[in-house]
Design a protein around this motif. Structure first.
Motif, PDB file in Angstrom:
ATOM      1  N   PHE A 170       0.863  -1.182   0.000  1.00 45.52           N
ATOM      2  CA  PHE A 170       0.000   0.000   0.000  1.00 45.52           C
ATOM      3  C   PHE A 170       0.897   1.228   0.000  1.00 45.52           C
ATOM      4  O   PHE A 170       1.854   1.310   0.773  1.00 45.52           O
ATOM      5  CB  PHE A 170      -0.910   0.031   1.234  1.00 45.52           C
ATOM      6  CG  PHE A 170      -1.625   1.356   1.399  1.00 45.52           C
ATOM      7  CD1 PHE A 170      -2.762   1.635   0.669  1.00 45.52           C
ATOM      8  CD2 PHE A 170      -1.134   2.332   2.270  1.00 45.52           C
ATOM      9  CE1 PHE A 170      -3.409   2.856   0.800  1.00 45.52           C
ATOM     10  CE2 PHE A 170      -1.774   3.554   2.409  1.00 45.52           C
ATOM     11  CZ  PHE A 170      -2.911   3.814   1.674  1.00 45.52           C
ATOM     12  N   LYS A 189      -5.902   4.459   3.560  1.00 45.36           N
ATOM     13  CA  LYS A 189      -5.317   3.291   4.218  1.00 45.36           C
ATOM     14  C   LYS A 189      -6.328   2.610   5.131  1.00 45.36           C
ATOM     15  O   LYS A 189      -6.339   1.368   5.240  1.00 45.36           O
ATOM     16  CB  LYS A 189      -4.082   3.704   5.022  1.00 45.36           C
ATOM     17  CG  LYS A 189      -3.368   2.529   5.694  1.00 45.36           C
ATOM     18  CD  LYS A 189      -2.155   2.983   6.485  1.00 45.36           C
ATOM     19  CE  LYS A 189      -1.500   1.805   7.197  1.00 45.36           C
ATOM     20  NZ  LYS A 189      -0.335   2.235   8.012  1.00 45.36           N
ATOM     21  N   THR A 244      -7.107  -1.318   5.138  1.00 44.01           N
ATOM     22  CA  THR A 244      -6.949  -2.081   6.382  1.00 44.01           C
ATOM     23  C   THR A 244      -8.209  -2.857   6.723  1.00 44.01           C
ATOM     24  O   THR A 244      -8.156  -4.049   7.075  1.00 44.01           O
ATOM     25  CB  THR A 244      -6.595  -1.130   7.542  1.00 44.01           C
ATOM     26  OG1 THR A 244      -5.360  -0.475   7.252  1.00 44.01           O
ATOM     27  CG2 THR A 244      -6.473  -1.882   8.856  1.00 44.01           C
ATOM     28  N   SER A 300       2.887  -1.200   4.266  1.00 50.08           N
ATOM     29  CA  SER A 300       2.500   0.185   4.022  1.00 50.08           C
ATOM     30  C   SER A 300       3.709   1.082   3.807  1.00 50.08           C
ATOM     31  O   SER A 300       4.685   1.012   4.549  1.00 50.08           O
ATOM     32  CB  SER A 300       1.675   0.703   5.205  1.00 50.08           C
ATOM     33  OG  SER A 300       1.281   2.030   4.987  1.00 50.08           O
TER      34      SER A 300
END
Length: 405
Positions: free
Chosen positions: A51, A67, A71, A95
């Motif tokens: 990500f 994000k 998630t 991430s």
């Protein structure tokens, strides 16, 4: 003594061979699961998903919400106890922060490639997604980005896919809208010279002129500027019916305030990076009357928008802003392609992703891609700030039509 040494050596070799065999067995299990770069974790092979978004700096609020959606999608997928190749797997997020900077974007993209992620959600900005996409393409890693610039999918890479409608549609729909629905004839345009801002403004400009309007002034700023007095003063003297801005809320919010203070009373019109809670907070009362377009349907009209909003609020203790539903869907559709292919090997699930018709999405009844990686179902919604809140004016295009069926 020598015999003892030989016995010890033989035992050590036997143990080493046994350990090596165990290691090969674990690797084989991971390979059968199709987990690229997978490692054993409590009996499950780990599938890494990358990500990337701006997580620091003036655009960090976009990246944080984006994000959150990714998630939540991974947590939901893991809760279903997924398997690939008959083996249990666990999805994990790698991430990265690209700071909305193209150079940083390529650096973190290479890190994800080196970490052998199975796919990438991101980047957020067009200006970061485009240079990174070449690296992912060369590595054969699928990328589903938030990027809306037409150039992102026009490169011919088989690994690039979008989360949102492109600027070609968003800019063109909004350009026609302000001329035909709002009656604007003389229009001033400002953009921040980023791939996103300029691309959106270019498409808007073409649509304005195609609908019979006139672009009386085209000005430029940067995505770091906050003082627009000189630009706005020049525009004010030309008496525009509207002022269009292609760029983010870090610029459009102070721009809205400065327009009102200078007595430039034409409405400010912009794209989805302006349609945020932050814009309302920073612009304050001067936000009133601002219009913005956003790809897709309003949250409450999305097929699973209400349920998503409730679960998002419970998980993150905040309301959905703009981007998280699209991050959620991008992650779920990538995982769905892996499950359909029964593998997280990019070479095996990429063809499935390219042809998928995903019917369990939050944002649209049918999530799928055309031959370029653009969404098959597009459409935009026009919003206006009324009473300090973003209010839906109209939904236009494919997403609205499809949802109504």
């Amino acid at each position: 003594m020598q015999a003892s040494k030989l016995t010890a050596v033989s035992l050590a070799v036997a143990v080493a061979l046994t350990m090596s065999a165990c290691g090969k067995k674990d690797d084989t299990a991971a390979d059968q699961a199709g987990a690229s770069g997978a490692a054993a974790d409590g009996g499950s092979a780990v599938v890494k998903l990358g990500f990337v978004a701006p997580l620091t700096g003036p655009q960090a609020h976009y990246g944080a919400e984006y994000k959150n959606g990714v998630t939540l999608a991974i947590e939901d997928a893991n809760a279903s106890h997924p398997t690939l190749g008959g083996k249990p797997v666990k999805f994990e997020l790698e991430s990265m922060d690209d700071q909305a900077d193209p150079k940083t974007a390529t650096e973190v993209a290479q890190k994800l490639i080196d970490e052998k992620v199975s796919g990438v959600i991101g980047h957020f900005n067009s200006g970061t997604s485009i240079p990174a996409s070449k690296l992912y393409s060369d590595a054969g890693i699928p990328q589903i980005a938030m990027a809306t610039a037409p150039a992102f999918t026009s490169q011919g890479f088989k690994t690039t896919f979008r989360s949102m409608t492109s600027d070609t549609q968003q800019g063109s729909v909004m350009g026609e809208y302000v001329v035909k629905k709002l009656g604007a004839k003389n229009i001033a345009i400002i953009d921040d010279r980023t791939a996103y801002g300029q691309g959106l403004a270019d498409e808007f400009s073409k649509a304005v002129e195609g609908a019979g309007g006139k672009v009386i002034k085209r000005e430029y700023t940067t995505d770091k500027s906050t003082d627009f007095a000189a630009i706005l003063t020049a525009i004010k003297g030309m008496h525009p019916d509207i002022v269009y801005y292609g760029g983010a809320d870090a610029q459009s919010a102070p721009m809205a305030k400065q327009m009102k203070r200078l007595g430039l009373n034409a409405p400010l019109v912009s794209g989805e990076m302006t349609k945020t809670p932050d814009f309302l907070k920073v612009a304050g009362k001067e936000a009133e009357g601002t219009l913005a377009s956003l790809a897709g349907l309003p949250l409450e009209q999305m097929p699973k928008g209400k349920d998503y909003a409730s679960r998002y609020q419970a998980r993150f203790k905040e309301d959905v802003a703009t981007y998280s539903p699209y991050g959620y869907d991008a992650t779920r559709v990538m995982i769905a392609a892996m499950q359909k292919a029964d593998s997280a090997d990019p070479a095996k699930y990429l063809p499935v992703l390219a042809s998928i018709d995903y019917t369990d999405a939050v944002t649209t009844p049918h999530l799928g891609y055309d031959s370029k990686g653009d969404l098959k179902i597009g459409g935009i919604t026009v919003y206006k700030v009324v009473g300090g809140k973003w209010t839906v004016l109209e939904s236009v295009g494919g997403a609205a039509a499809s949802a109504a069926k």
